[in-house]
Design a protein around this motif. Structure first.
Motif, PDB file in Angstrom:
ATOM      1  N   LEU A  12      37.819 109.079  14.634  1.00 56.75           N
ATOM      2  CA  LEU A  12      38.519 108.554  13.449  1.00 56.75           C
ATOM      3  C   LEU A  12      40.001 108.912  13.479  1.00 56.75           C
ATOM      4  O   LEU A  12      40.856 108.100  13.087  1.00 56.75           O
ATOM      5  CB  LEU A  12      37.863 109.093  12.172  1.00 56.75           C
ATOM      6  N   ILE A  13      40.326 110.120  13.936  1.00 57.91           N
ATOM      7  CA  ILE A  13      41.740 110.527  14.044  1.00 57.91           C
ATOM      8  C   ILE A  13      42.472 109.537  14.950  1.00 57.91           C
ATOM      9  O   ILE A  13      43.561 109.048  14.626  1.00 57.91           O
ATOM     10  CB  ILE A  13      41.862 111.972  14.598  1.00 57.91           C
ATOM     11  N   ARG A  14      41.831 109.224  16.073  1.00 60.79           N
ATOM     12  CA  ARG A  14      42.456 108.298  17.031  1.00 60.79           C
ATOM     13  C   ARG A  14      42.632 106.910  16.393  1.00 60.79           C
ATOM     14  O   ARG A  14      43.691 106.297  16.497  1.00 60.79           O
ATOM     15  CB  ARG A  14      41.562 108.224  18.280  1.00 60.79           C
ATOM     16  N   ARG A  15      41.592 106.467  15.654  1.00 64.69           N
ATOM     17  CA  ARG A  15      41.669 105.110  15.083  1.00 64.69           C
ATOM     18  C   ARG A  15      42.674 105.023  13.935  1.00 64.69           C
ATOM     19  O   ARG A  15      43.426 104.057  13.814  1.00 64.69           O
ATOM     20  CB  ARG A  15      40.283 104.660  14.626  1.00 64.69           C
ATOM     21  N   VAL A  16      42.703 106.051  13.068  1.00 64.90           N
ATOM     22  CA  VAL A  16      43.683 106.021  11.958  1.00 64.90           C
ATOM     23  C   VAL A  16      45.103 106.117  12.533  1.00 64.90           C
ATOM     24  O   VAL A  16      46.011 105.392  12.093  1.00 64.90           O
ATOM     25  CB  VAL A  16      43.408 107.151  10.921  1.00 64.90           C
ATOM     26  N   LEU A  48      46.899  94.019   5.189  1.00 62.83           N
ATOM     27  CA  LEU A  48      46.654  95.313   5.848  1.00 62.83           C
ATOM     28  C   LEU A  48      45.394  95.978   5.308  1.00 62.83           C
ATOM     29  O   LEU A  48      44.615  96.583   6.057  1.00 62.83           O
ATOM     30  CB  LEU A  48      47.854  96.254   5.653  1.00 62.83           C
ATOM     31  N   LYS A  49      45.174  95.844   3.990  1.00 66.16           N
ATOM     32  CA  LYS A  49      43.962  96.433   3.395  1.00 66.16           C
ATOM     33  C   LYS A  49      42.716  95.782   3.997  1.00 66.16           C
ATOM     34  O   LYS A  49      41.736  96.468   4.340  1.00 66.16           O
ATOM     35  CB  LYS A  49      43.977  96.250   1.871  1.00 66.16           C
ATOM     36  N   ALA A  50      42.769  94.462   4.129  1.00 64.27           N
ATOM     37  CA  ALA A  50      41.612  93.740   4.694  1.00 64.27           C
ATOM     38  C   ALA A  50      41.347  94.198   6.131  1.00 64.27           C
ATOM     39  O   ALA A  50      40.200  94.402   6.542  1.00 64.27           O
ATOM     40  CB  ALA A  50      41.866  92.239   4.640  1.00 64.27           C
ATOM     41  N   LEU A  51      42.435  94.418   6.859  1.00 63.66           N
ATOM     42  CA  LEU A  51      42.307  94.846   8.253  1.00 63.66           C
ATOM     43  C   LEU A  51      41.705  96.260   8.330  1.00 63.66           C
ATOM     44  O   LEU A  51      40.786  96.522   9.131  1.00 63.66           O
ATOM     45  CB  LEU A  51      43.708  94.840   8.873  1.00 63.66           C
ATOM     46  N   ALA A  52      42.214  97.161   7.493  1.00 65.29           N
ATOM     47  CA  ALA A  52      41.704  98.545   7.494  1.00 65.29           C
ATOM     48  C   ALA A  52      40.222  98.544   7.129  1.00 65.29           C
ATOM     49  O   ALA A  52      39.409  99.244   7.739  1.00 65.29           O
ATOM     50  CB  ALA A  52      42.500  99.397   6.504  1.00 65.29           C
ATOM     51  N   ARG A  53      39.871  97.727   6.154  1.00 65.28           N
ATOM     52  CA  ARG A  53      38.467  97.679   5.721  1.00 65.28           C
ATOM     53  C   ARG A  53      37.582  97.137   6.842  1.00 65.28           C
ATOM     54  O   ARG A  53      36.503  97.666   7.112  1.00 65.28           O
ATOM     55  CB  ARG A  53      38.358  96.813   4.465  1.00 65.28           C
ATOM     56  N   GLU A  55      38.064  97.388   9.896  1.00 58.07           N
ATOM     57  CA  GLU A  55      37.954  98.394  10.968  1.00 58.07           C
ATOM     58  C   GLU A  55      37.179  99.642  10.527  1.00 58.07           C
ATOM     59  O   GLU A  55      37.104 100.624  11.256  1.00 58.07           O
ATOM     60  CB  GLU A  55      39.355  98.794  11.455  1.00 58.07           C
ATOM     61  N   GLY A  56      36.650  99.616   9.301  1.00 57.34           N
ATOM     62  CA  GLY A  56      35.853 100.754   8.816  1.00 57.34           C
ATOM     63  C   GLY A  56      36.703 101.937   8.392  1.00 57.34           C
ATOM     64  O   GLY A  56      36.210 103.051   8.260  1.00 57.34           O
ATOM     65  N   LEU A  57      37.994 101.694   8.159  1.00 57.66           N
ATOM     66  CA  LEU A  57      38.894 102.781   7.744  1.00 57.66           C
ATOM     67  C   LEU A  57      39.169 102.629   6.251  1.00 57.66           C
ATOM     68  O   LEU A  57      40.289 102.342   5.829  1.00 57.66           O
ATOM     69  CB  LEU A  57      40.192 102.731   8.562  1.00 57.66           C
ATOM     70  N   TRP A  58      38.146 102.786   5.443  1.00 61.38           N
ATOM     71  CA  TRP A  58      38.205 102.403   4.030  1.00 61.38           C
ATOM     72  C   TRP A  58      37.488 103.444   3.191  1.00 61.38           C
ATOM     73  O   TRP A  58      36.399 103.884   3.554  1.00 61.38           O
ATOM     74  CB  TRP A  58      37.515 101.028   3.896  1.00 61.38           C
ATOM     75  N   ASN A  59      38.091 103.851   2.066  1.00 63.70           N
ATOM     76  CA  ASN A  59      37.458 104.834   1.158  1.00 63.70           C
ATOM     77  C   ASN A  59      37.006 106.080   1.920  1.00 63.70           C
ATOM     78  O   ASN A  59      35.951 106.639   1.626  1.00 63.70           O
ATOM     79  CB  ASN A  59      36.247 104.222   0.435  1.00 63.70           C
ATOM     80  N   LEU A  60      37.837 106.523   2.840  1.00 66.82           N
ATOM     81  CA  LEU A  60      37.440 107.667   3.672  1.00 66.82           C
ATOM     82  C   LEU A  60      37.331 108.960   2.854  1.00 66.82           C
ATOM     83  O   LEU A  60      36.706 109.914   3.273  1.00 66.82           O
ATOM     84  CB  LEU A  60      38.487 107.862   4.785  1.00 66.82           C
ATOM     85  N   PHE A  61      37.927 108.945   1.659  1.00 60.32           N
ATOM     86  CA  PHE A  61      38.029 110.173   0.856  1.00 60.32           C
ATOM     87  C   PHE A  61      36.754 110.536   0.111  1.00 60.32           C
ATOM     88  O   PHE A  61      36.602 111.670  -0.325  1.00 60.32           O
ATOM     89  CB  PHE A  61      39.143 109.993  -0.197  1.00 60.32           C
ATOM     90  N   LEU A  62      35.860 109.570  -0.097  1.00 62.08           N
ATOM     91  CA  LEU A  62      34.768 109.799  -1.050  1.00 62.08           C
ATOM     92  C   LEU A  62      33.513 110.234  -0.304  1.00 62.08           C
ATOM     93  O   LEU A  62      32.838 109.431   0.314  1.00 62.08           O
ATOM     94  CB  LEU A  62      34.519 108.511  -1.846  1.00 62.08           C
ATOM     95  N   THR A  72      33.360 104.839   4.419  1.00 61.07           N
ATOM     96  CA  THR A  72      32.821 105.697   5.474  1.00 61.07           C
ATOM     97  C   THR A  72      32.457 107.019   4.826  1.00 61.07           C
ATOM     98  O   THR A  72      33.228 107.531   4.031  1.00 61.07           O
ATOM     99  CB  THR A  72      33.921 105.945   6.528  1.00 61.07           C
ATOM    100  N   ARG A  73      31.306 107.553   5.122  1.00 62.22           N
ATOM    101  CA  ARG A  73      30.882 108.782   4.459  1.00 62.22           C
ATOM    102  C   ARG A  73      31.344 110.012   5.244  1.00 62.22           C
ATOM    103  O   ARG A  73      30.829 110.298   6.308  1.00 62.22           O
ATOM    104  CB  ARG A  73      29.363 108.792   4.301  1.00 62.22           C
ATOM    105  N   LEU A  74      32.314 110.712   4.666  1.00 55.73           N
ATOM    106  CA  LEU A  74      32.859 111.891   5.344  1.00 55.73           C
ATOM    107  C   LEU A  74      32.830 113.075   4.398  1.00 55.73           C
ATOM    108  O   LEU A  74      32.930 112.905   3.183  1.00 55.73           O
ATOM    109  CB  LEU A  74      34.318 111.649   5.740  1.00 55.73           C
ATOM    110  N   THR A  75      32.765 114.283   4.940  1.00 54.66           N
ATOM    111  CA  THR A  75      32.938 115.474   4.101  1.00 54.66           C
ATOM    112  C   THR A  75      34.439 115.647   3.847  1.00 54.66           C
ATOM    113  O   THR A  75      35.269 115.028   4.525  1.00 54.66           O
ATOM    114  CB  THR A  75      32.411 116.728   4.819  1.00 54.66           C
ATOM    115  N   ASN A  76      34.769 116.526   2.898  1.00 53.31           N
ATOM    116  CA  ASN A  76      36.190 116.809   2.649  1.00 53.31           C
ATOM    117  C   ASN A  76      36.855 117.380   3.904  1.00 53.31           C
ATOM    118  O   ASN A  76      38.001 117.066   4.205  1.00 53.31           O
ATOM    119  CB  ASN A  76      36.334 117.788   1.485  1.00 53.31           C
TER     120      ASN A  76
END
Ligand SMILES: Cc1cc2nc3c(=O)[nH]c(=O)nc-3n(C[C@H](O)[C@H](O)[C@H](O)COP(=O)(O)OP(=O)(O)OC[C@H]3O[C@@H](n4cnc5c(N)ncnc54)[C@H](O)[C@@H]3O)c2cc1C
Length: 416
Positions: A12-16, A48-53, A55-62, A72-76
């Motif tokens: 994910l670091i590489r993709r973001v 850009l939002k559509a593109l990020a979504r 690519e699965g780079l969306w709502n990464l915070f929750l 994407t389901r991530l821990t803090n």
């Protein structure tokens, strides 16, 4: 203790990072040009939002999505390095639907909204279709102590009626800001921490007036930090968030994740400032030496490296604790990073600005913008001093429990 990120997070670091390099950083100039020309949201934001979504780079915070929501389901802890990358460009988090104050508001709705409230407000927020604001601070009372707020939320039949004045309400000038979460008092006679409630006020409800977008250090933010009046604003009783009297507890629950996200992004801003400082110091010469060869500048670089790494480790520890034991149990560490990180953010930007000479205060580098935001963060979500006081209180309570435990370390008076 393992300091390495998992392969999933490395990926994910590489993709973001690639997304930032390919789609965001090259549009910095256009973003500024459009905003200066009064075009906001900027023309390319939805694409850009559509593109990020996609690519699965969306709502990464929750971290605790229940299943069907996009994201994407991530821990803090897993989210921290990604927020850091987004923090390098002020408008980048919105592209990934990870921007303040929406993230804190989504967390709040996720935890406390009723099913109809979720449907009406949380779903479109998670989809990135609308934006939101959180309205607590008031000009007439010291709002770092939230028990002081005076906005009234009075029950009237099947409705609540809201009257009050708020200010510094971030996002309120965003054309897509459709919902305000307003904190006020439903019962000024109740016990101090049970007087407050939160209520959902749709933008455009009669009686809601945006008085002005307040500049921050004379810097205009297009999403706004607004002064707003609420005059006899009537909303259905079903708009109450949580129960009557729970506003203070809800505010505490909201501010945990919100604070840590700010800190993660601040680390990214500081890291960028250090990179800029290092490059500039290797390019320019004065008095026959490159800038980094002057001892002072070398020391600034080293100090900045130490401070950023210290701050990052503390942020990661706070993130890990929130994941393991929850925001309430991690409140000391959350206060610690909130008091520390904006200071590191501004200190590193300040040194970088100095190394750039006059250019450092010009709009030709991102440093002045990042410095300004770091300075403002020393108030947002509670001023430094309030967090320091909270940390001291917890440390003193711990000291009280262990009273006498240090006696064995004292040296008895030596006698001949
Ligand atoms: C850019 C920006 C964005 C913001 N966005 C939002 C938003 O979206 N929504 C919202 O509701 N609010 C927002 N705020 C407001 C912010 O949360 C408040 O400014 C903050 O809580 C402090 O409240 P106050 O300004 O009323 O300061 P006051 O409460 O008047 O405090 C003034 C000063 O007193 C000192 N002080 C206070 N308590 C203590 C203590 N215990 N010990 C020692 N000193 C103390 C501190 O130095 C403090 O700065 C934003 C602020 C900024 C600058």
């Amino acid at each position: 203790m393992n300091f390495a990120y998992s392969p999933k997070v490395e990926d994910l670091i590489r993709r973001v990072s690639s997304f930032m390099d390919e789609h965001i950083v090259p549009r910095q100039r256009q973003w500024h040009e459009e905003v200066h020309a009064g075009r906001y949201p900027v023309s390319f934001m939805e694409d850009l939002k559509a593109l990020a979504r996609a690519e699965g780079l969306w709502n990464l915070f929750l971290p605790h999505l229940s299943g069907d929501e996009p994201g994407t389901r991530l821990t803090n802890l897993e989210y921290a390095p990604l927020a850091e990358i987004m923090g390098r460009v002020s408008w980048a988090p919105e592209v990934f639907n990870c921007n303040a104050p929406d993230t804190g508001n989504m967390e709040l709705l996720h935890m406390f909204a009723t099913p109809p409230q979720r449907e009406q407000w949380l779903v479109p927020l998670l989809e990135g279709k609308i934006r939101s604001a959180f309205a607590m601070t008031e000009p007439d009372v010291p709002s770092s102590d939230a028990t002081n707020i005076t906005t009234s939320i009075r029950r009237d039949g099947g409705d609540y009626v809201i009257n009050g004045r708020k200010w510094f309400i971030t996002n309120a000038a965003h054309p897509n800001c459709k919902i305000f979460i307003v904190m006020g008092k439903t019962d000024p006679d109740a016990e101090t921490h049970r007087q407050q409630s939160m209520i959902l006020v749709p933008a455009g409800t009669p009686g809601v007036k945006i008085v002005r977008n307040i500049t921050v250090m004379n810097h205009v933010s297009p999403e706004g930090h607004c002064e707003i009046t609420f005059t006899n604003v009537r909303v259905p009783a079903s708009n109450l968030l949580g129960e009557e009297g729970s506003g203070f507890a809800l505010a505490q629950a909201r501010l945990g994740p919100g604070r840590i996200h700010h800190c993660m992004r601040s680390i990214g801003a500081a890291e960028l400032a250090l990179e800029l400082m290092i490059e500039r110091a290797q390019e320019r010469k004065t008095f026959g030496k490159y800038l980094h060869q002057h001892g002072t500048v070398g020391e600034w670089i080293a100090k900045s490296r130490i401070e950023i790494d210290q701050a990052r480790l503390l942020v990661l520890k706070a993130a890990w604790l929130i994941d393991e034991v929850g925001a309430k149990a991690a409140r000391k560490e959350i206060s610690m990073i909130k008091a520390l990180v904006p200071q590191v953010h501004t200190a590193v930007c300040d040194r970088a600005m100095q190394v750039f000479g006059a250019m450092g205060v010009s709009p030709d580098t991102p440093l002045a913008d990042h410095w300004t935001w770091g300075r403002a963060l020393r108030y947002a979500d509670g001023p430094d001093e309030v967090h320091l006081q909270a940390i001291a209180k917890m440390e003193l309570a711990r000291g009280k429990e262990r009273l006498g435990a240090t006696a064995a370390y004292l040296t008895p008076p030596l006698r001949d």
